[in-house]
Design a protein around this motif. Structure first.
Motif, PDB file in Angstrom:
ATOM      1  N   UNK A   1       8.674   6.607  -6.024  1.00 27.65           N
ATOM      2  CA  UNK A   1       7.147   6.185  -6.294  1.00 27.65           C
ATOM      3  C   UNK A   1       6.288   6.763  -5.371  1.00 27.65           C
TER       4      UNK A   1
ATOM      5  N   UNK B   1      -1.603   3.990  -8.039  1.00 27.15           N
ATOM      6  CA  UNK B   1      -1.548   2.469  -8.132  1.00 27.15           C
ATOM      7  C   UNK B   1      -0.571   2.162  -9.412  1.00 27.15           C
TER       8      UNK B   1
ATOM      9  N   UNK C   1       2.985   2.829  -9.025  1.00 28.53           N
ATOM     10  CA  UNK C   1       3.700   1.996  -7.987  1.00 28.53           C
ATOM     11  C   UNK C   1       3.662   0.355  -8.490  1.00 28.53           C
TER      12      UNK C   1
ATOM     13  N   UNK D   1       1.496 -13.973   0.689  1.00 25.40           N
ATOM     14  CA  UNK D   1       2.281 -12.868   0.843  1.00 25.40           C
ATOM     15  C   UNK D   1       2.828 -12.318  -0.404  1.00 25.40           C
TER      16      UNK D   1
ATOM     17  N   UNK E   1       0.057 -10.384  -2.519  1.00 27.60           N
ATOM     18  CA  UNK E   1      -0.298  -9.278  -1.818  1.00 27.60           C
ATOM     19  C   UNK E   1      -0.322  -7.932  -2.830  1.00 27.60           C
ATOM     20  N   UNK E   2       1.036  -7.890  -3.381  1.00 24.86           N
ATOM     21  CA  UNK E   2       1.125  -6.736  -4.386  1.00 24.86           C
ATOM     22  C   UNK E   2       0.201  -6.696  -5.579  1.00 24.86           C
TER      23      UNK E   2
ATOM     24  N   UNK F   1      -3.467  -5.945  -4.765  1.00 20.34           N
ATOM     25  CA  UNK F   1      -3.778  -4.541  -4.689  1.00 20.34           C
ATOM     26  C   UNK F   1      -3.736  -3.948  -5.878  1.00 20.34           C
ATOM     27  N   UNK F   2      -2.726  -4.325  -6.890  1.00 10.60           N
ATOM     28  CA  UNK F   2      -2.754  -3.616  -8.271  1.00 10.60           C
ATOM     29  C   UNK F   2      -3.875  -3.980  -9.316  1.00 10.60           C
TER      30      UNK F   2
ATOM     31  N   UNK G   1       4.607  -1.408   2.681  1.00  4.16           N
ATOM     32  CA  UNK G   1       3.443  -1.978   2.072  1.00  4.16           C
ATOM     33  C   UNK G   1       2.729  -0.870   1.030  1.00  4.16           C
ATOM     34  N   UNK G   2       2.702   0.304   1.141  1.00  8.56           N
ATOM     35  CA  UNK G   2       2.193   1.187   0.207  1.00  8.56           C
ATOM     36  C   UNK G   2       3.013   0.996  -1.264  1.00  8.56           C
ATOM     37  N   UNK G   3       4.163   0.619  -1.268  1.00  8.26           N
ATOM     38  CA  UNK G   3       5.114   0.301  -2.319  1.00  8.26           C
ATOM     39  C   UNK G   3       4.329  -0.764  -3.130  1.00  8.26           C
ATOM     40  N   UNK G   4       3.708  -1.838  -2.374  1.00 13.83           N
ATOM     41  CA  UNK G   4       3.115  -2.987  -2.809  1.00 13.83           C
ATOM     42  C   UNK G   4       1.597  -2.780  -3.085  1.00 13.83           C
ATOM     43  N   UNK G   5       1.318  -1.551  -3.116  1.00 18.83           N
ATOM     44  CA  UNK G   5      -0.064  -1.321  -3.609  1.00 18.83           C
ATOM     45  C   UNK G   5      -1.090  -0.888  -2.424  1.00 18.83           C
ATOM     46  N   UNK G   6      -0.669  -0.868  -1.174  1.00 21.21           N
ATOM     47  CA  UNK G   6      -1.769  -1.018  -0.244  1.00 21.21           C
ATOM     48  C   UNK G   6      -1.983   0.351   0.045  1.00 21.21           C
TER      49      UNK G   6
END
Lengths: 284, 271
Positions: free
Chosen positions: A54, A79, A82, A104, A107-108, A111-112, B182-187
């Protein structure tokens, strides 16, 4: 979503005193719906390989194509990539940081760029998928949960954004036998949901034998086997020199057949071993 | 990202400089720093520069790696140079506009200040490049040991220092790992304004602190379990000893100091 990896090589710290060759000319294909096991000793390049998937490490040599995304391209939609490929690192509980479990896990998806209502639903679904009681844990701090629960929350945080490929780096490391089984069963269960393909690094041959249908072996950065667990574990000679061992069930079957018990099946899990023994030694 | 930070990083090659006693290296670096601050003629700076280049060659570290250490301070160097340029008002005026007055002395002074900073950082980087953190703290402890007479806890301070140094790479690795997770979670960490970026670091900082405290706890337990500090006089596995190399280095340094003082004073008008 299929993944095609061609001639992938990677060097850490190129042209410095710390230069280290991590991957050398690795090529293989992961088909849609597979559960791929990646095995290899420490330093064989497993983690480097999956971090390429990724774009946490960018392709410098060779190519990776995931569906229609070419990772060797300079500009890619990170984005999107990932969110499609969920990645669970070793000891994922150390990445928890929010005040509440709910925040928590959200969070993902946040962000997406998902909408608020969607996020609420996705979070709830993810928490329930990993086998936790949504109403019981959602307002708790992730830091007050037990080790196994923390790991579940971390997994929920990954699958909340509904990846179709899930990459797991030693998902059972540091758990007790019951915790291990629970996590593996959870992984198996996830395959019935939106997760189509699973890629799993493991040091535990029993796990690989039981859960994977495709396995690759890395040794000092090179791909030495790309096969099925049955094939790989059918010949003891194949693992000589790689520092890896046979799964316990295969080993027991081998030892028994050396003693004259006729077992011909590959026996990759406990049930099939028991069946094979029962067939070979009829109950008197 | 964190691999770019060079300060306090050891460069593993075998060389004359690497084999010097850390105590000698520490003292020589202190003398070097004093030297850099003492001189103020441009010729003397050339000598300092030449000496530095010789030292780099002797330590067998690629120039490129040494120069990397400058990257982090280049902003400070430019900033101080500009300030010095603007606020030095005495002397021959070269150019003036509104309230800005640039003088010949100002130009010289800001060049000198920039050189001073660069030489300072390059010289001290050479120390950390050629000396492992462990031997550096050993050397420091040995040099500070006279302070034991006034009940200063030299050993404790040095163990704290060596633990802190030892943990820098570990924590950096940890930062890398958490950032990746955290990047893998889109941060994303490099979008938006300063405030946004600072806020984006929270998902990294909180887990980092949690893990740092956990590590500290575990380390304290491990030290306790091995009865650390139960005996007042610990013996050493690696004893520091002086060799001919240290003598050679000290003599070379003495010659260098005499040379820069002489150049700085125009050989006291002898020529």
């Amino acid at each position: 979503m299929s993944i095609e990896i061609k001639n992938l090589s990677f060097v850490y710290g190129a042209k410095s005193a710390y230069e280290k060759r991590a991957l050398e000319d690795v090529s293989f294909t992961i088909k849609d719906g597979e559960t791929l096991g990646i095995i290899g000793t420490t330093g064989s390049g497993k983690s480097t390989l999956i971090q390429h998937l990724n774009a946490l490490i960018r392709v410098t040599n060779g190519s990776i194509v995931i569906d229609d995304i070419d990772l060797s391209q300079k500009r890619i939609n990170l984005q999107l990539l990932r969110s499609k490929i969920g990645m669970l690192f070793q000891y994922p509980e150390y990445q928890l940081f929010e005040d509440t479990v709910e925040a928590d896990v959200a969070f993902g998806p946040k962000n997406f760029g998902y909408k608020k209502e969607d996020i609420d639903y996705m979070v709830r679904q993810a928490i329930e998928l990993v086998g936790l009681d949504y109403y019981e844990v959602k307002d708790k701090s992730p830091f007050e949960l037990s080790g196994g629960q923390k790991r579940r929350v971390a997994i929920a945080g990954i699958i909340a954004s509904r990846p179709s490929i899930l990459v797991l780096d030693e998902p059972t490391a540091g758990l007790d036998p019951i915790g291990k089984r629970e996590i593996l069963d959870l992984v198996k269960r996830l395959k019935d949901s939106f997760v189509k393909t699973i890629i799993m690094i493991s040091h535990n041959m029993d796990e690989i034998a039981e859960y994977c249908d495709h396995v690759i072996v890395l040794h000092e950065g090179k791909l030495i086997y790309d096969t099925t667990p049955e094939e790989l574990f059918s010949d003891k000679e194949k693992l000589v020199g790689t520092g890896l061992s046979l799964p316990h069930t295969v080993n027991i079957a081998r030892l028994l057949s050396e003693k004259g018990v006729e077992i011909n099946e590959s026996c990759l899990d406990v049930d099939s071993l028991v069946n094979a023994i029962e067939k070979a030694v009829p109950n008197e | 990202m964190s691999r770019d930070i060079t300060l306090g990083q050891y460069y593993p090659v075998e060389s004359f400089a690497h084999k010097l006693d850390p105590r000698v290296k520490l003292l020589l670096v202190i003398v070097y720093i004093v030297g850099v601050f003492l001189v103020d003629s441009l010729y003397a700076y050339i000598v300092v520069g030449a000496f530095l280049i010789t030292s780099i060659i002797v330590s067998r570290i690629p120039f490129k790696s040494v120069l990397k250490s400058v990257k982090g301070i280049i902003f400070i160097v430019i900033f101080t140079a500009i300030l010095n340029l603007l606020f030095h008002k005495e002397g021959e005026v070269l150019w003036s506009f509104w309230i800005i007055v640039i003088t010949k002395e100002g130009v010289l002074f800001s060049i000198k200040m920039a050189l001073r900073l660069l030489l300072l950082v390059l010289g001290t980087t050479l120390l950390t490049y050629t000396t492992t953190p462990m031997s550096l703290t050993d050397g420091m402890e040995s040099l500070l040991s006279p302070l034991k007479l006034v009940k200063f806890p030299v050993h404790d301070v040095s163990i704290i220092m060596s633990i802190a140094l030892r943990f820098i790479p570990i924590l950096m690795e940890e930062v890398d790992k958490i950032m990746m997770a955290q990047k893998a979670r889109g941060a994303s960490f490099d979008n938006g304004n300063l405030f946004k970026r600072a806020k984006a670091l929270l998902p990294v900082l909180i887990p980092l602190f949690v893990s740092a405290f956990r590590r500290a706890d575990e380390l304290a337990l491990a030290l306790d379990a091995r009865c650390y500090n139960a005996t007042p006089n610990r013996t050493r596995y690696k004893k520091l000893t002086l060799s001919w190399r240290d003598l050679v280095a000290t003599i070379a340094f003495a010659v260098y100091i005499v040379l820069i003082v002489a150049v700085n004073n125009n050989f006291w008008g002898l020529y």
